[in-house]
Write a protein that holds these residues in place. Sequence first.
Motif, PDB file in Angstrom:
ATOM      1  N   GLY A   1       0.832  -1.207   0.000  1.00  0.00           N
ATOM      2  CA  GLY A   1       0.000   0.000   0.000  1.00  0.00           C
ATOM      3  C   GLY A   1       0.863   1.253   0.000  1.00  0.00           C
ATOM      4  N   ALA A   2       0.196   2.414   0.021  1.00  0.00           N
ATOM      5  CA  ALA A   2       0.951   3.674   0.043  1.00  0.00           C
ATOM      6  C   ALA A   2       1.658   3.836   1.388  1.00  0.00           C
ATOM      7  N   GLY A   3       1.003   3.385   2.455  1.00  0.00           N
ATOM      8  CA  GLY A   3       1.619   3.489   3.780  1.00  0.00           C
ATOM      9  C   GLY A   3       2.940   2.735   3.816  1.00  0.00           C
ATOM     10  N   GLY A   4       2.939   1.516   3.290  1.00  0.00           N
ATOM     11  CA  GLY A   4       4.168   0.717   3.230  1.00  0.00           C
ATOM     12  C   GLY A   4       5.184   1.375   2.306  1.00  0.00           C
TER      13      GLY A   4
ATOM     14  N   TYR B   1      -2.656  18.061   5.838  1.00  0.00           N
ATOM     15  CA  TYR B   1      -1.993  16.866   5.304  1.00  0.00           C
ATOM     16  C   TYR B   1      -2.524  15.593   5.970  1.00  0.00           C
ATOM     17  N   PHE B   2      -2.266  14.473   5.301  1.00  0.00           N
ATOM     18  CA  PHE B   2      -2.627  13.141   5.809  1.00  0.00           C
ATOM     19  C   PHE B   2      -1.851  12.909   7.114  1.00  0.00           C
ATOM     20  N   PRO B   3      -2.556  12.740   8.253  1.00  0.00           N
ATOM     21  CA  PRO B   3      -1.882  12.757   9.559  1.00  0.00           C
ATOM     22  C   PRO B   3      -0.783  11.710   9.728  1.00  0.00           C
TER      23      PRO B   3
ATOM     24  N   VAL C   1       4.105  15.762  -1.880  1.00  0.00           N
ATOM     25  CA  VAL C   1       2.859  16.335  -2.418  1.00  0.00           C
ATOM     26  C   VAL C   1       1.815  15.232  -2.467  1.00  0.00           C
ATOM     27  N   ASN C   2       0.564  15.648  -2.287  1.00  0.00           N
ATOM     28  CA  ASN C   2      -0.540  14.688  -2.269  1.00  0.00           C
ATOM     29  C   ASN C   2      -1.706  15.321  -3.036  1.00  0.00           C
ATOM     30  N   SER C   3      -1.916  14.811  -4.266  1.00  0.00           N
ATOM     31  CA  SER C   3      -2.899  15.413  -5.167  1.00  0.00           C
ATOM     32  C   SER C   3      -3.551  14.320  -6.013  1.00  0.00           C
TER      33      SER C   3
ATOM     34  N   ASN D   1      -5.907  15.779  -2.975  1.00  0.00           N
ATOM     35  CA  ASN D   1      -5.467  15.835  -1.590  1.00  0.00           C
ATOM     36  C   ASN D   1      -6.484  15.252  -0.601  1.00  0.00           C
ATOM     37  N   ASN D   2      -5.970  14.536   0.361  1.00  0.00           N
ATOM     38  CA  ASN D   2      -6.712  14.171   1.565  1.00  0.00           C
ATOM     39  C   ASN D   2      -6.210  15.111   2.659  1.00  0.00           C
ATOM     40  N   PRO D   3      -6.978  16.028   3.184  1.00  0.00           N
ATOM     41  CA  PRO D   3      -8.441  16.052   3.246  1.00  0.00           C
ATOM     42  C   PRO D   3      -9.155  17.058   2.331  1.00  0.00           C
TER      43      PRO D   3
ATOM     44  N   SER E   1       5.663  12.096  -4.521  1.00  0.00           N
ATOM     45  CA  SER E   1       4.217  12.255  -4.713  1.00  0.00           C
ATOM     46  C   SER E   1       3.518  11.047  -4.107  1.00  0.00           C
ATOM     47  N   ASP E   2       2.501  11.343  -3.317  1.00  0.00           N
ATOM     48  CA  ASP E   2       1.691  10.288  -2.700  1.00  0.00           C
ATOM     49  C   ASP E   2       0.281  10.515  -3.230  1.00  0.00           C
ATOM     50  N   ASP E   3      -0.047   9.858  -4.338  1.00  0.00           N
ATOM     51  CA  ASP E   3      -1.273  10.199  -5.062  1.00  0.00           C
ATOM     52  C   ASP E   3      -2.237   9.017  -5.224  1.00  0.00           C
ATOM     53  N   PRO E   4      -2.690   8.432  -4.103  1.00  0.00           N
ATOM     54  CA  PRO E   4      -3.580   7.272  -4.241  1.00  0.00           C
ATOM     55  C   PRO E   4      -4.956   7.617  -4.811  1.00  0.00           C
ATOM     56  N   TYR E   5      -5.262   8.939  -4.915  1.00  0.00           N
ATOM     57  CA  TYR E   5      -6.590   9.330  -5.447  1.00  0.00           C
ATOM     58  C   TYR E   5      -6.500   9.818  -6.888  1.00  0.00           C
ATOM     59  N   LYS E   6      -5.391   9.525  -7.572  1.00  0.00           N
ATOM     60  CA  LYS E   6      -5.176  10.197  -8.866  1.00  0.00           C
ATOM     61  C   LYS E   6      -6.193   9.828  -9.944  1.00  0.00           C
TER      62      LYS E   6
ATOM     63  N   TYR F   1       2.242   4.929  -5.028  1.00  0.00           N
ATOM     64  CA  TYR F   1       0.854   4.702  -5.435  1.00  0.00           C
ATOM     65  C   TYR F   1       0.262   3.519  -4.660  1.00  0.00           C
ATOM     66  N   SER F   2      -1.070   3.518  -4.616  1.00  0.00           N
ATOM     67  CA  SER F   2      -1.771   2.470  -3.878  1.00  0.00           C
ATOM     68  C   SER F   2      -3.053   2.119  -4.611  1.00  0.00           C
ATOM     69  N   HIS F   3      -3.459   0.876  -4.527  1.00  0.00           N
ATOM     70  CA  HIS F   3      -4.743   0.476  -5.115  1.00  0.00           C
ATOM     71  C   HIS F   3      -5.850   0.400  -4.060  1.00  0.00           C
ATOM     72  N   SER F   4      -5.600   1.021  -2.909  1.00  0.00           N
ATOM     73  CA  SER F   4      -6.632   1.035  -1.860  1.00  0.00           C
ATOM     74  C   SER F   4      -7.895   1.749  -2.326  1.00  0.00           C
ATOM     75  N   LYS F   5      -7.727   2.811  -3.105  1.00  0.00           N
ATOM     76  CA  LYS F   5      -8.874   3.657  -3.459  1.00  0.00           C
ATOM     77  C   LYS F   5      -9.405   3.349  -4.860  1.00  0.00           C
ATOM     78  N   ASP F   6      -8.507   3.246  -5.859  1.00  0.00           N
ATOM     79  CA  ASP F   6      -9.003   3.073  -7.240  1.00  0.00           C
ATOM     80  C   ASP F   6      -9.646   1.706  -7.440  1.00  0.00           C
TER      81      ASP F   6
ATOM     82  N   GLU G   1      -6.186  -5.102   1.261  1.00  0.00           N
ATOM     83  CA  GLU G   1      -5.266  -6.056   0.614  1.00  0.00           C
ATOM     84  C   GLU G   1      -3.826  -5.580   0.580  1.00  0.00           C
ATOM     85  N   ARG G   2      -3.608  -4.285   0.849  1.00  0.00           N
ATOM     86  CA  ARG G   2      -2.275  -3.705   1.008  1.00  0.00           C
ATOM     87  C   ARG G   2      -1.399  -3.882  -0.231  1.00  0.00           C
ATOM     88  N   ILE G   3      -1.816  -3.246  -1.329  1.00  0.00           N
ATOM     89  CA  ILE G   3      -1.008  -3.362  -2.537  1.00  0.00           C
ATOM     90  C   ILE G   3      -0.847  -1.999  -3.217  1.00  0.00           C
TER      91      ILE G   3
HETATM   92  C1  LIG Z   1      -3.032  10.704   1.212  1.00  0.00           C
HETATM   93  C2  LIG Z   1      -2.966   9.296   1.631  1.00  0.00           C
HETATM   94  N1  LIG Z   1      -1.797   8.661   1.576  1.00  0.00           N
HETATM   95  C3  LIG Z   1      -1.667   7.384   1.946  1.00  0.00           C
HETATM   96  C4  LIG Z   1      -2.752   6.674   2.400  1.00  0.00           C
HETATM   97  C5  LIG Z   1      -2.550   5.258   2.824  1.00  0.00           C
HETATM   98  O1  LIG Z   1      -3.022   4.408   1.856  1.00  0.00           O
HETATM   99  P1  LIG Z   1      -2.787   2.837   1.910  1.00  0.00           P
HETATM  100  O2  LIG Z   1      -4.070   2.217   2.278  1.00  0.00           O
HETATM  101  O3  LIG Z   1      -2.415   2.479   0.527  1.00  0.00           O
HETATM  102  O4  LIG Z   1      -1.695   2.590   2.869  1.00  0.00           O
HETATM  103  C6  LIG Z   1      -4.002   7.277   2.479  1.00  0.00           C
HETATM  104  C7  LIG Z   1      -5.163   6.555   3.012  1.00  0.00           C
HETATM  105  O5  LIG Z   1      -6.188   7.094   3.357  1.00  0.00           O
HETATM  106  C8  LIG Z   1      -4.116   8.628   2.085  1.00  0.00           C
HETATM  107  O6  LIG Z   1      -5.281   9.279   2.147  1.00  0.00           O
END
Ligand SMILES: Cc1ncc(COP(=O)(O)O)c(C=O)c1O
Length: 395
Positions: free
Chosen positions: A105-108, A130-132, A174-176, A178-180, A212-217, A240-245, A251-253
């Motif tokens: 995932g993006a966190g990893g 920013y994402f906390p 950068v996160n775009s 953006n969350n939140p 760039s941390d763009d899981p919502y791209k 990048y992460s497939h958590s959102k798309d 599943e953490r990928i």
């Molecule tokens: C901006 C941002 N980065 C990273 C993550 C973490 O995503 P992941 O589930 O892929 O670890 C999130 C999850 O909400 C997010 O909003």
Amino acid sequence: MPISSKIARQMEEASWIRKMFEEGVRLAGQVGAGNIHDFTLGNPDLEPPPEFVESLRDLVVRPRAGMHRYMPNAGYPEVREAVARWVREESGVEVGGKHVILAVGAGGGLNVVLKALLDPGDEVVVFAPYFPEYAFYIDNHGGVLRVVETDGQFRIDFDRLEAAIGPRTKAVFVNSPNNPTGVVYDAAVLARLGGLLRDRSRKLGRAIYLVSDDPYKKILFDGTQYSHVFRHYESSIAVYSHSKDLGLAGERIGHVAVHPAANSAEALVAGMTFAIRVLGFVNAPGLMQLAIRDVLRACIDPSVYQRRRDVLHGALTELGFECVKPRGAFYLFPRSLEPDDRKFAKVCLGKNILIVPGVGFGRSGHFRISLTSSDRAIEASLPAWREVARAYATV
Ligand SMILES: Cc1ncc(COP(=O)(O)O)c(C=O)c1O
């Protein structure tokens, strides 16, 4: 104390999330879970697209020999190649499989990047709000968080950024979208950012990395275009992460791609490949790597989130809330109706609405709404929002 003082302190810092959760549980006991309007969790509620389900089914029905064994730490070579093709298409940059590692995932992915990059005391710039979790991830690897405020519309304030960059600056996040806030940085903004970092890197005599941390791209509204950071700056790293798309948060990928022309690109990938191992991830989940290989471009239907944004953004602005209209992701970040966003959250709670105070995202006087509740639940919350507005006499 059985746990480290650092973890105890961090848990206390992050306690506003837990408090909202606990309040929600308490309230559910009183009024029934069905009567609570819970906008706290950013947990995608849309099921994965059929292409993904088909791909996973195929792997289960026709397994490949050895597919559950250990693999190279960076991931299956053919999946790295598939990701590289996609990044190449999006960025126009000659990315190869050797520039990609599969991540948990993006966190990893972010933790792997930071572990590979940071020496103790190195600074990482993030734009508020920013994402906390960034604060904890940076701290995990001995880094120092440098928060740079954005303007009232959540746009990058380049003067503040200039002032924040110093001899210890190692990376800028950068996160775009953006969350939140749902703000999207367009090509002109990223080009300006790239220009500034190029200039400051030259003066420092070493690279400042743009991460760039763009899981919502892929979750974009109103025809908004996404611009890949690789187009704008060489020493960049895309997480990048497939958590959102694909709706696969559990599943953490995901993946990390390094610009081929980044300063020390090869050493960076080698460092990250070692980092994924010693952080104990070892590699990204194997079954998921194979399942996403041929469906990287698939996505849940973003128009569902756009519709929810329209309903709630429209209703709240009519009630007197000020809110930058999101161009992507699945959140709203309105101004709270009083400066103290924690107090405001309590007032919302009194009307059975659960939201997250902006202070947790580094911007007080605001609050976050997640659009991952159903359309029906959003519609059902509108009378309660009206009551909140009435409490502040905005209607
Ligand atoms: C901006 C941002 N980065 C990273 C993550 C973490 O995503 P992941 O589930 O892929 O670890 C999130 C999850 O909400 C997010 O909003």
